[in-house]
Design an enzyme around this catalytic site. Structure first.
Site, PDB file in Angstrom:
ATOM      1  N   ARG A 164       0.812  -1.210   0.000  1.00 53.27           N
ATOM      2  CA  ARG A 164       0.000   0.000   0.000  1.00 53.27           C
ATOM      3  C   ARG A 164       0.851   1.268   0.000  1.00 53.27           C
ATOM      4  NH1 ARG A 164      -3.329   0.564   5.663  1.00 53.27           N
ATOM      5  NH2 ARG A 164      -1.597   0.672   7.113  1.00 53.27           N
TER       6      ARG A 164
ATOM      7  N   VAL B  15     -10.355   1.032   0.204  1.00 57.94           N
ATOM      8  CA  VAL B  15      -9.663  -0.257   0.161  1.00 57.94           C
ATOM      9  C   VAL B  15      -8.285  -0.203   0.819  1.00 57.94           C
ATOM     10  CG1 VAL B  15     -10.897  -0.908  -1.929  1.00 57.94           C
ATOM     11  CG2 VAL B  15      -8.668   0.189  -2.127  1.00 57.94           C
ATOM     12  N   GLU B  16      -7.713  -1.389   1.047  1.00 56.95           N
ATOM     13  CA  GLU B  16      -6.386  -1.567   1.664  1.00 56.95           C
ATOM     14  C   GLU B  16      -6.259  -0.815   2.986  1.00 56.95           C
ATOM     15  OE1 GLU B  16      -2.982  -1.126  -0.833  1.00 56.95           O
ATOM     16  OE2 GLU B  16      -3.677  -2.582  -2.302  1.00 56.95           O
ATOM     17  N   GLY B  17      -7.296  -0.898   3.781  1.00 55.91           N
ATOM     18  CA  GLY B  17      -7.328  -0.212   5.073  1.00 55.91           C
ATOM     19  C   GLY B  17      -8.094   1.088   4.952  1.00 55.91           C
TER      20      GLY B  17
END
Length: 749
Positions: free
Chosen positions: A315, A437-439
């Protein structure tokens, strides 16, 4: 003396600290062990060592990466029509999927010995950035196999046998991977996962083997509907003790071929109107051997650590690259459109309201790319930048939203009307995907950046916490004594540093000899000390409860993020050769960032429960009035940089795809070039007071001059035109199940 200090001073504090400082759960400990600190730790000291920042190698493309960007990337972008993908076909064309496979776009992070391209983090980032300026669907499809997923996890943790089998297949595109983590019960809280893998015996290729019986239900899985192999996260259990005495083994990651009996894939989500492949998948009593656990049984139950390690890398590249692409595209198009579009006889870029947006766009494009470059440089040093990746992911996507909104405001109706000629509207629709997304950004900003940053990056906090959790009381007290008094010395030094630097306006704060950028290094040293002191006082007065005061933690995270991004901007200015023409955007980034840091720390102190401590720290660190940020004159200077062709404009909008016949970018670029090239002719015409026809007949313009002006006008008309559709075209695009079912009054009854 040391023993006296320990017994009479440290011991009472030790007992008090047991209930004050936060404890670490197993999950938190694994997350902390999964990454490392870098420049973020320097900022926490209150006196960053600028020589370390300036010594970081400037990220550059290898000849192979540069050629791939110029050739394969450009060809790929020319094959894609974003309007057709999102409004007509619902997927990338077959030839694009084939091109992605054949040219190994899915194997950028896989090393060459396993058939991949073996590109650097910076090369990977530049490619995602270029692709994303053309198509979000294409960018996401390319980034996911190279980010958090089976490829990254296999590289970091896979057994030799797993790497030798799976990595060549992933690199060639023979296998399409997806990573299945999120479920209905478990979003940001992975511990709430109910997907299970039960250790048992079963049949595999005609033999009875020890394996896992998997049951899961996942959603939001990018590439899930077309995946041939899932990287599956689940809770592993061993109720019959087949592996040992431990029943609840914990979160585990395994490779699950999607052609196994019991796997259900294929249905799709539509994320904010974006037609990249994304959807749910399920598994019912799916059996596979234990050797499908990534890393083998040695890594059973260590899935959370593996995920955090991969996330610390992935990320920091994918979404910051997409965000930098969207921001650069917004700056590029808004600047060009503001130059060619006229109202009341002048370009709209000359209006103050538009200039405010353009100035901010120029600065955001500069600082986001600076942060992306510095982060890639750290990753290419082999670092797993957990906190910095969180800073970049959340700040890049939030700033992308602001940038795209600014571009929408500037384009007005042009950006509102959908169609092939609208080159910014789809980016606007896609923004929530990056933020979620991704946290999710709310979690990352409120809990991760400062929450983990304070423990990871602070010189002494983690040592104190680990000392408190030691089983042997004597050893714990000795370790705590060392950490505590080092912490006291650190805080005392920062108190005087912060006080002195604040009350002297930062004029005497440490800074390297950086030419005209030197004053900004001094201010950054000042605010680093203020941040470090505020962090210590917040931790001292709130202890473990600071984790639960998320609004305070978020503001501290904002301050740390600004410190990092301003550092990155200063490093970029140095790496770019101290370009004086770029100085206005550097000044804007710094002044806006310092204002945000001051506001964030001021709000922390305004809400700190210990009012005495808050008033003292505020007196020491924030004397005088508020910092208002960039002036109108500086904003105007930054806006002007986007309105005319220049080397600075090229640097700000670096690596934006130049457009092709299937989008409006090429038309915009051509109109911008022609309008700027004929600016002198138009000025002559205006000063003559004649119409174009009169000027051609009576002078002062030649026939060639008039032709060039007409060409420019035609190019502008082509750009400002918007799409329209026949009613039946719109009905056809809605497709079955999405059309409004109109009934006659009789049928309605």
């Amino acid at each position: 003396m040391k023993q006296f200090r320990r017994d009479f001073f440290t011991k009472p504090i030790f007992e008090l600290a047991k209930g004050a400082l936060p404890t670490l759960s197993d999950t938190e400990r694994e997350a902390l062990e999964a990454g490392e600190v870098w420049w973020d730790a320097e900022l926490f000291t209150g006196s960053p060592d600028w020589s370390k920042l300036l010594a970081v190698k400037k990220p550059e493309l290898s000849p192979e990466e540069a050629a791939f960007l110029d050739d394969q990337c450009s060809e790929l972008c020319s094959m894609v029509n974003d309007w057709e993908i999102n409004f007509e076909t619902g997927d990338l064309p077959t030839e694009v999927w084939d091109f992605l496979r054949n040219e190994k776009f899915f194997g950028m992070i896989i090393d060459k010995k396993h058939g991949g391209l073996g590109f650097s983090a910076y090369g990977h980032s530049e490619i995602i950035r270029r692709i994303s300026t053309k198509s979000i669907a294409l960018g996401v499809t390319t980034m996911v196999p190279n980010s958090l997923g089976p490829g990254e996890l296999l590289h970091m943790f896979g057994t030799q046998e797993q790497q030798d089998y799976w990595l060549p297949r992933l690199a060639s595109g023979k296998e399409i991977p997806a990573f299945a983590l999120t479920s209905e019960e478990a979003g940001s809280d992975a511990s709430a996962m109910v997907d299970t893998g039960i250790v048992c015996k079963g049949q595999w290729e005609g033999k009875q083997v020890l394996g896992l019986r998997l049951n899961w239900s996942k959603r939001y899985i990018t590439l899930g509907p077309v995946a041939t192999v899932l990287g599956l996260a689940f809770k592993m259990k061993d109720p019959d003790g087949l592996l040992g005495e431990r029943e609840d083994i914990g979160i585990t990651c395994a490779l699950v071929p999607t052609n196994l009996p019991g796997v259900e894939i294929g249905r799709r989500h539509i994320p904010s109107g974006q037609m990249f492949q994304n959807g749910p998948n399920k598994g019912h009593d799916v059996f596979l051997p234990l050797d499908h656990i990534i890393g083998g049984t040695e890594y059973a139950g260590r899935g959370w650590m593996m995920l955090m390690s991969a996330l610390a890398v992935g990320r920091g590249i994918s979404l910051p690259s997409l965000s930098a692409a969207a921001t650069a595209l917004s700056a590029h198009t808004a600047g060009a459109y503001s130059r060619i579009r006229q109202q009341f006889g002048i370009p709209i870029g000359k209006f103050g309201g538009v200039q405010r947006r353009l100035g901010r766009l120029a600065a955001q494009a500069y600082v986001l790319d600076a942060g992306r470059r510095l982060t890639c440089a750290g990753l290419d040093e082999g670092r797993a930048l957990a906190v910095i990746s969180g800073i970049m992911k959340s700040n890049a996507t939030y700033r992308m939203r602001e940038a795209v909104d600014d571009a929408m405001d500037v384009h007005a109706g042009k950006a509102v009307i959908d169609g092939p000629k609208n080159y910014i509207g789809n980016m606007h629709r896609a923004v929530p995907v990056g933020i979620t997304v991704e946290g999710a950004n709310i979690l990352t900003r409120n809990m991760i950046i400062f929450g983990q940053g304070a423990i990871r990056c602070h010189p002494h906090i983690l040592d104190e916490i680990l000392a408190l959790q030691m089983e042997d009381d004597a050893e714990a007290l000795d370790a705590f004594d060392i950490a505590l008094w080092a912490h006291v010395g650190h805080t005392t030094q920062n108190l005087f540093k912060a006080w002195f630097r604040a009350w002297t306006g930062g004029l005497l704060a440490p800074a390297p000899n950086a030419g005209k950028a030197t004053p900004y290094y001094r201010q950054l040293s000042r605010w680093s000390a203020a941040f470090a002191l505020t962090a210590d006082i917040a931790l001292l007065t709130l202890g473990g409860s600071l984790k639960r005061r998320e609004m305070l933690s978020a503001r501290m995270g904002d301050a740390l993020s600004e410190l990092y991004l301003i550092s990155a901007a200063l490093k970029r200015w140095e790496d770019d050769g101290r370009q004086e023409a770029d100085l206005p955007v550097l000044r804007y980034v710094a002044e806006q960032g310092f204002a945000h840091i001051q506001r964030s720390l001021d709000e922390v102190l305004a809400n700190l429960p210990s009012r005495v401590a808050a008033l003292v720290v505020r007196f020491l660190t924030i004397p005088g009035g508020s910092n208002r940020g960039p002036s109108d004159e500086l904003t105007k200077q930054c806006a002007e940089l986007l309105l005319e062709p220049s080397a600075t404009r090229d640097r700000l909008t670096h690596n934006v795809y130049e457009g092709c016949g299937t989008d409006g970018i090429r038309d915009l670029n051509e109109a911008f070039e022609k309008v700027c090239a004929t600016d002198g002719l138009r000025r002559t015409l205006r000063e003559s007071g004649k119409t174009l026809a009169q000027a051609e007949h009576d002078g002062p313009l030649s026939a060639d001059d008039v032709a060039r002006l007409k060409e420019a006008d035609a190019a502008v008309a082509k750009v400002i035109a918007v799409d329209d559709f026949a009613p039946e075209e719109i009905t056809d695009r809605l497709g079955p199940g999405m059309q409004h079912d109109e009934k006659s009054p009789e049928e309605a009854k």
